[in-house]
Design a protein around this motif. Structure first.
Motif, PDB file in Angstrom:
ATOM      1  N   GLY A  49       0.818  -1.208   0.000  1.00 27.90           N
ATOM      2  CA  GLY A  49       0.000   0.000   0.000  1.00 27.90           C
ATOM      3  C   GLY A  49       0.852   1.259   0.000  1.00 27.90           C
ATOM      4  N   PHE A  50       1.928   1.246   0.773  1.00 29.15           N
ATOM      5  CA  PHE A  50       2.828   2.398   0.802  1.00 29.15           C
ATOM      6  C   PHE A  50       3.505   2.581  -0.552  1.00 29.15           C
ATOM      7  CE2 PHE A  50       6.957   4.382   1.666  1.00 29.15           C
ATOM      8  CZ  PHE A  50       6.511   5.564   2.226  1.00 29.15           C
ATOM      9  N   PHE A  51       3.909   1.478  -1.181  1.00 31.32           N
ATOM     10  CA  PHE A  51       4.527   1.563  -2.503  1.00 31.32           C
ATOM     11  C   PHE A  51       3.564   2.181  -3.519  1.00 31.32           C
ATOM     12  CE2 PHE A  51       5.131  -0.341  -6.721  1.00 31.32           C
ATOM     13  CZ  PHE A  51       6.394   0.151  -7.012  1.00 31.32           C
ATOM     14  N   VAL A  52       2.311   1.763  -3.497  1.00 36.19           N
ATOM     15  CA  VAL A  52       1.317   2.324  -4.427  1.00 36.19           C
ATOM     16  C   VAL A  52       1.111   3.809  -4.142  1.00 36.19           C
ATOM     17  CG1 VAL A  52      -1.123   2.249  -5.100  1.00 36.19           C
ATOM     18  CG2 VAL A  52       0.164   0.131  -4.847  1.00 36.19           C
ATOM     19  N   PHE A  53       1.049   4.185  -2.871  1.00 32.34           N
ATOM     20  CA  PHE A  53       0.911   5.595  -2.503  1.00 32.34           C
ATOM     21  C   PHE A  53       2.074   6.416  -3.044  1.00 32.34           C
ATOM     22  CE2 PHE A  53       2.271   8.857   0.576  1.00 32.34           C
ATOM     23  CZ  PHE A  53       1.228   9.758   0.397  1.00 32.34           C
ATOM     24  N   MET A  54       3.300   5.928  -2.854  1.00 33.09           N
ATOM     25  CA  MET A  54       4.468   6.679  -3.320  1.00 33.09           C
ATOM     26  C   MET A  54       4.533   6.679  -4.845  1.00 33.09           C
ATOM     27  SD  MET A  54       5.588   8.017  -0.665  1.00 33.09           S
ATOM     28  CE  MET A  54       6.929   8.876  -1.424  1.00 33.09           C
ATOM     29  N   LEU A  55       4.085   5.626  -5.484  1.00 36.30           N
ATOM     30  CA  LEU A  55       4.052   5.588  -6.948  1.00 36.30           C
ATOM     31  C   LEU A  55       3.123   6.675  -7.480  1.00 36.30           C
ATOM     32  CD1 LEU A  55       4.896   4.046  -9.543  1.00 36.30           C
ATOM     33  CD2 LEU A  55       2.826   2.707  -9.246  1.00 36.30           C
ATOM     34  N   VAL A  56       1.950   6.791  -6.896  1.00 36.02           N
ATOM     35  CA  VAL A  56       1.001   7.828  -7.312  1.00 36.02           C
ATOM     36  C   VAL A  56       1.575   9.214  -7.011  1.00 36.02           C
ATOM     37  CG1 VAL A  56      -1.279   8.814  -6.821  1.00 36.02           C
ATOM     38  CG2 VAL A  56      -1.013   6.348  -7.105  1.00 36.02           C
ATOM     39  N   TYR A  57       2.243   9.363  -5.891  1.00 33.29           N
ATOM     40  CA  TYR A  57       2.855  10.645  -5.528  1.00 33.29           C
ATOM     41  C   TYR A  57       3.871  11.074  -6.582  1.00 33.29           C
ATOM     42  CZ  TYR A  57       5.397  14.087  -2.742  1.00 33.29           C
ATOM     43  OH  TYR A  57       6.002  15.231  -2.289  1.00 33.29           O
ATOM     44  N   PHE A  58       4.767  10.165  -6.977  1.00 31.48           N
ATOM     45  CA  PHE A  58       5.799  10.526  -7.947  1.00 31.48           C
ATOM     46  C   PHE A  58       5.228  10.658  -9.365  1.00 31.48           C
ATOM     47  CE2 PHE A  58       8.690   9.014  -4.550  1.00 31.48           C
ATOM     48  CZ  PHE A  58       9.391  10.195  -4.399  1.00 31.48           C
ATOM     49  N   ILE A  59       4.170   9.942  -9.677  1.00 32.87           N
ATOM     50  CA  ILE A  59       3.495  10.158 -10.964  1.00 32.87           C
ATOM     51  C   ILE A  59       2.872  11.548 -10.989  1.00 32.87           C
ATOM     52  CG2 ILE A  59       1.497   9.464 -12.353  1.00 32.87           C
ATOM     53  CD1 ILE A  59       2.201   6.564 -11.665  1.00 32.87           C
ATOM     54  N   ALA A  60       2.304  11.982  -9.875  1.00 29.07           N
ATOM     55  CA  ALA A  60       1.739  13.327  -9.801  1.00 29.07           C
ATOM     56  C   ALA A  60       2.819  14.389  -9.998  1.00 29.07           C
ATOM     57  CB  ALA A  60       1.037  13.528  -8.462  1.00 29.07           C
ATOM     58  N   ILE A  61       4.011  14.148  -9.474  1.00 31.07           N
ATOM     59  CA  ILE A  61       5.117  15.084  -9.690  1.00 31.07           C
ATOM     60  C   ILE A  61       5.475  15.130 -11.174  1.00 31.07           C
ATOM     61  CG2 ILE A  61       7.562  15.509  -9.245  1.00 31.07           C
ATOM     62  CD1 ILE A  61       7.139  14.410  -6.449  1.00 31.07           C
ATOM     63  N   SER A  62       5.500  13.972 -11.826  1.00 37.19           N
ATOM     64  CA  SER A  62       5.807  13.933 -13.258  1.00 37.19           C
ATOM     65  C   SER A  62       4.752  14.679 -14.070  1.00 37.19           C
ATOM     66  CB  SER A  62       5.894  12.481 -13.742  1.00 37.19           C
ATOM     67  OG  SER A  62       6.931  11.810 -13.073  1.00 37.19           O
ATOM     68  N   VAL A  63       3.491  14.530 -13.709  1.00 37.14           N
ATOM     69  CA  VAL A  63       2.426  15.249 -14.400  1.00 37.14           C
ATOM     70  C   VAL A  63       2.586  16.752 -14.186  1.00 37.14           C
ATOM     71  CG1 VAL A  63      -0.065  15.656 -14.400  1.00 37.14           C
ATOM     72  CG2 VAL A  63       0.811  13.323 -14.362  1.00 37.14           C
ATOM     73  N   GLN A  64       2.970  17.148 -12.983  1.00 35.57           N
ATOM     74  CA  GLN A  64       3.200  18.562 -12.697  1.00 35.57           C
ATOM     75  C   GLN A  64       4.320  19.110 -13.585  1.00 35.57           C
ATOM     76  OE1 GLN A  64       1.571  20.592 -10.611  1.00 35.57           O
ATOM     77  NE2 GLN A  64       2.904  22.339 -10.964  1.00 35.57           N
ATOM     78  N   LEU A  66       5.155  17.972 -16.532  1.00 35.09           N
ATOM     79  CA  LEU A  66       4.638  18.059 -17.896  1.00 35.09           C
ATOM     80  C   LEU A  66       3.746  19.276 -18.084  1.00 35.09           C
ATOM     81  CD1 LEU A  66       3.800  14.327 -18.656  1.00 35.09           C
ATOM     82  CD2 LEU A  66       5.620  15.705 -19.668  1.00 35.09           C
ATOM     83  N   GLU A  67       2.946  19.593 -17.076  1.00 37.75           N
ATOM     84  CA  GLU A  67       2.069  20.762 -17.159  1.00 37.75           C
ATOM     85  C   GLU A  67       2.876  22.058 -17.207  1.00 37.75           C
ATOM     86  OE1 GLU A  67      -0.602  20.542 -13.855  1.00 37.75           O
ATOM     87  OE2 GLU A  67      -1.937  19.161 -14.885  1.00 37.75           O
ATOM     88  N   GLY A  69       5.725  22.344 -18.559  1.00 38.72           N
ATOM     89  CA  GLY A  69       6.520  22.349 -19.786  1.00 38.72           C
ATOM     90  C   GLY A  69       7.956  21.954 -19.588  1.00 38.72           C
ATOM     91  N   ASP A  70       8.309  21.475 -18.409  1.00 33.32           N
ATOM     92  CA  ASP A  70       9.665  21.013 -18.152  1.00 33.32           C
ATOM     93  C   ASP A  70       9.875  19.666 -18.819  1.00 33.32           C
ATOM     94  OD1 ASP A  70       9.976  23.235 -16.611  1.00 33.32           O
ATOM     95  OD2 ASP A  70       9.695  22.186 -14.703  1.00 33.32           O
ATOM     96  N   SER A  71      11.112  19.377 -19.183  1.00 29.17           N
ATOM     97  CA  SER A  71      11.400  18.062 -19.757  1.00 29.17           C
ATOM     98  C   SER A  71      11.644  17.072 -18.639  1.00 29.17           C
ATOM     99  CB  SER A  71      12.627  18.121 -20.660  1.00 29.17           C
ATOM    100  OG  SER A  71      13.748  18.508 -19.906  1.00 29.17           O
ATOM    101  N   ILE A  72      11.182  15.855 -18.857  1.00 29.05           N
ATOM    102  CA  ILE A  72      11.371  14.807 -17.843  1.00 29.05           C
ATOM    103  C   ILE A  72      12.641  14.138 -18.166  1.00 29.05           C
ATOM    104  CG2 ILE A  72      10.514  12.638 -16.964  1.00 29.05           C
ATOM    105  CD1 ILE A  72       7.751  13.592 -17.454  1.00 29.05           C
TER     106      ILE A  72
END
Length: 72
Positions: A49-64, A66-67, A69-72
């Motif tokens: 559960g903690f791994f899934v939480f942190m995965l969603v957290y870091f995906i949200a950072i990646s989406v931020q 992208l919004e 306009g920074d390169s990943i």
């Protein structure tokens, strides 16, 4: 180091690292205090559960990123 923490994304990464450190230290402390308290099934569920939480957290950072306009 200070330059990285002045940006929003750097701060988010630092918070994510801090959350992971708190989880690991907390689990280690709990294992030392009460070794029989957490079984394998509970530990797998809690860690999963903690791994899934942190995965969603870091995906949200990646989406931020992208919004903004920074390169990943």
């Amino acid at each position: 180091m200070r330059e990285r923490l002045e940006s929003d994304l750097g701060f988010y990464y630092a918070v994510g690292g801090f959350i992971i450190a708190v989880f690991v230290v907390g689990m280690a402390a709990f294992a030392l205090i009460n070794p029989d308290g957490v079984g394998t099934v509970e530990l797998v569920g809690l860690s999963g559960g903690f791994f899934v939480f942190m995965l969603v957290y870091f995906i949200a950072i990646s989406v931020q990123r992208l919004e903004d306009g920074d390169s990943i």
